[in-house]
Enzyme design. Structure first.
Site, PDB file in Angstrom:
ATOM      1  N   ASP A   1      25.984  33.478   2.178  1.00 38.01           N
ATOM      2  CA  ASP A   1      26.016  33.043   3.701  1.00 38.01           C
ATOM      3  C   ASP A   1      27.116  32.226   3.904  1.00 38.01           C
ATOM      4  OD1 ASP A   1      23.344  30.552   4.068  1.00 38.01           O
ATOM      5  OD2 ASP A   1      24.647  31.090   2.260  1.00 38.01           O
TER       6      ASP A   1
ATOM      7  N   ASP B   1      27.764  29.316  -1.023  1.00 40.43           N
ATOM      8  CA  ASP B   1      27.959  30.294  -1.848  1.00 40.43           C
ATOM      9  C   ASP B   1      29.136  30.595  -2.486  1.00 40.43           C
ATOM     10  OD1 ASP B   1      25.179  30.619  -2.105  1.00 40.43           O
ATOM     11  OD2 ASP B   1      25.210  31.425  -0.276  1.00 40.43           O
TER      12      ASP B   1
ATOM     13  N   ASP C   1      21.965  36.149  -2.075  1.00 44.49           N
ATOM     14  CA  ASP C   1      21.323  34.853  -1.723  1.00 44.49           C
ATOM     15  C   ASP C   1      20.188  35.155  -1.025  1.00 44.49           C
ATOM     16  OD1 ASP C   1      21.013  32.279  -1.572  1.00 44.49           O
ATOM     17  OD2 ASP C   1      22.106  32.485   0.626  1.00 44.49           O
TER      18      ASP C   1
END
Length: 664
Positions: A561, A565, A367
């Site tokens: 994080d 996600d 990410d």
């Protein structure tokens, strides 16, 4: 639960983002593999070296004189002197083995390492080989001690990483504060946390506001502001005001307790190698028992001059040599050492199966915000439109972002710098993937991505803006935009380079941010491919595609994080959370949690996994080779019971010492 949201810009055409994502889907990896290890030591308790050494001293005080004066004791009336020293030493050293063997026989599980040792040592006593019988049990107990020390070191590494266990709680009883153990506090009790104290239990603030240090939980160095009605977690440190907190979870159910439990009981999620050894021992042990029985019974029938006592002794030697203790103990210990070694480096691995999976990772997906970038945002530019002024635009943005905990929202409020009256903001609504709508003093304000403006059909002059941009509109009139600056983490480039040096075939970045920013970040870091302008469900689809192309034996790791996600972390072969320990969602979803928020820890985790597997297979090869040699020597009468002790306990101890290297 910590709410994490993203405010990011997009281009005009088909703009898709993860602005203020609100994921309610939390997947929990279910690895319900109940590892019923029959070894009598319970490593769940606190290890006390003094308590373990004391019995050994007593056993040695009986055993040493017995060995030194064996002949004299043997020549006493009916060898009573020999029995008086060796039998107590045998029972003290071997009672746990005998008890476990007996219990397992009653449960129908006959053939295991404790059965082999019990039969071999009782048989040795029957043929009057008392020193050897005690020696087997004594050295096995010493091996257990070294195992316990190694496990304790690994556990201590984990606890050192999470040294946030509160020592006490200030409970409010009839208007007075009383200092009690956190374990005694019940749900609904009111606790008071003073400045500088650790928050002892999860709960909701009912009075006061403050800033809390969450670094021990999340790795985030910036203190987090908490207010009335917000949830705080055990392990956070109160920095400023006095907080009154209504307890919502018992201590054993708190986030910290869950983390410790997950990691310390990681053996329940066994690696394939551990499963192989368990299966191997299931078939190996009965083969050894029946082979030993044949060695004891057949040669006296068919070999001229062979005596039953000689071949029974050889059979007992074979039983001791064949005991798979070295494998049964050292292999789980090797993985546990790997988990402990990772913990020392700020990497929480929830089971040896995930260490094994890391060995096969050939695609690593990141990410962007909060993972490769710091997620510490600052207002870089304010550009008003349609007659609005800069300060006015910033004020609208700060007020509409009042209830968001996302770093971008915090950066806007910090730039505004004035106290915001919560009564000014009503009808707050998060629009998943787009932005926020709220009434600010009876004016409808929206803030979010360019895609939100298109959704609301609000005319604006520029869609192709670079950077992280928050667009605002007031009563359907475009008011302008604010540019937010984010920085790359210092070790982000090193992280990508390290992965490539280790042979990872593909590095990928998935982000809801726009193409321009994603391209710039990917180029700066040397990432192979990227996908931008993704909504949450589109990130899952992207992972699905990568999983299908990873190859039969390859695996995909995703690093995010934590909360936004969660679905992607759950779907990847190996899900890793960056500083996501502040919520149950992150704890339950991620397989591996990086406490320090450093992306370079991903390569370090893979390196630890590879080293651990190497050590485990070294132990397997070493143990099987030594045992094969000594089994041959035992059958031909060359090896005595003392060599058998080395082939069993000695090999186990050497394997244990080797396994502890996984922690270094």
């Amino acid at each position: 639960m910590k709410q994490k949201v993203h405010l990011e810009s997009s281009g005009c055409s088909n703009c898709e983002h993860d602005h203020h994502e609100n994921h309610n889907h939390v997947h929990n990896h279910n690895h319900d593999e109940n590892h019923n290890h029959d070894h009598d030591h319970d490593h769940g308790g606190e290890f006390n070296l003094k308590n373990e050494v004391l019995p050994l001293v007593v056993i040695l005080s009986l055993y040493a004189p017995g060995v030194i004066f064996e002949n004299q004791l043997h020549n006493t009336f009916y060898s009573i002197g020999e029995y008086l020293l060796f039998i107590p030493a045998y029972l003290l050293s071997g009672w746990s083995v005998l008890k476990t063997a007996g219990r397992n026989i009653l449960k129908g599980r006959v053939f295991d390492e404790t059965f082999l040792m019990a039969v071999a040592t009782l048989g040795a006593i029957a043929i009057h080989k008392l020193p050897e019988a005690v020696g087997v049990m004594l050295f096995y107990k010493i091996g257990e001690l070294f195992q316990d020390i190694a496990v304790s070191r690994s556990r201590n590494s984990i606890k050192a990483l999470l040294e946030v266990r509160p020592d006490y709680a200030n409970i409010q009883i009839e208007g007075e504060l009383k200092k009690v153990s956190p374990e005694t506090v019940k749900i609904g009790d009111i606790i008071v946390v003073k400045p500088g104290e650790k928050i002892p239990l999860d709960g909701e603030i009912i009075d006061g506001n403050s800033q809390v240090d969450t670094s021990a939980l999340t790795g985030e160095s910036v203190p987090r502001t908490v207010r009335l009605g917000e949830t705080v977690l055990a392990g956070m440190i109160n920095k400023m005001g006095v907080l009154s907190i209504r307890v919502t979870k018992l201590f054993d159910e708190s986030s910290i307790a869950k983390i410790l439990d997950l990691v310390q009981n990681a053996k329940s999620k066994k690696a394939e190698t551990e499963k192989f050894i368990t299966t191997f021992a299931r078939y190996y042990t009965p083969i050894v028992v029946f082979t030993s029985l044949a060695v004891a019974l057949l040669p006296p029938l068919f070999i001229s001059g062979a005596t039953s006592s000689e071949w029974v002794y050889r059979a007992l030697i074979l039983l001791v040599i064949s005991c798979p203790c070295g494998l049964v103990i050292s292999i789980p210990l090797g993985y546990f050492g790997g988990v402990g070694g990772a913990a020392k480096r700020g990497i929480l691995v929830k089971g040896s199966t995930f260490l094994d999976s890391l060995n096969a990772v050939n695609t690593v997906v990141f990410d962007k915000t909060g993972t490769l970038t710091k997620g510490v945002f600052k207002v870089a530019k304010i550009v008003p439109r349609n007659g609005f002024k800069e300060q006015e635009l910033l004020q609208f943005a700060a007020k509409v972002e009042l209830h968001s905990n996302h770093p971008i929202a915090q950066s806007i409020r910090n730039a505004y710098g004035e106290k915001i009256d919560a009564l000014d903001v009503r009808d707050y609504e998060e629009i998943a993937g787009y932005g926020i709508r709220a009434k600010v003093k009876n004016q409808v304000v929206i803030a979010g991505s360019d895609r939100l403006l298109h959704r609301e059909k609000i005319a604006h002059d520029n869609c192709q803006l670079e950077g992280t941009v928050i667009h605002l509109a007031v009563d359907n009139i475009y008011a302008g935009y604010i540019v937010i600056a984010d920085e790359l983490k210092e070790d982000a480039r090193h992280a990508i380079q390290a992965l490539k040096r280790m042979g990872v075939e593909k590095t990928v970045m998935l982000t809801g941010d726009n193409q321009a920013i994603a391209s710039q970040i990917a180029q700066q870091l040397g990432i192979d491919t990227y996908e931008a302008e993704l909504l949450p469900e589109e990130k899952v689809n992207a992972i699905e595609k990568l999983l299908s192309t990873a190859g039969k034996h390859g695996k995909v790791a995703f690093i995010g994080d934590g909360i936004n996600d969660a679905p992607v972390i759950a779907r990847a072969d190996v899900g890793m959370a960056m500083g996501g320990l502040g919520s149950d969602a992150a704890i339950e979803t991620a397989d591996i949690v990086i406490m320090t928020d450093a992306p370079s820890k991903v390569a370090e985790a893979i390196q630890i996994a590879r080293k651990t597997r190497k050590i485990v297979w070294q132990n397997i090869g070493f143990a099987l080779t030594i045992k094969a040699v000594f089994i041959g020597l035992g059958i031909f009468g060359i090896a005595t019971m003392w060599e058998a002790v080395f082939a069993d306990v000695g090999v186990a101890m050497l394997a244990i010492f080797n396994a502890t290297r996984a922690m270094k």
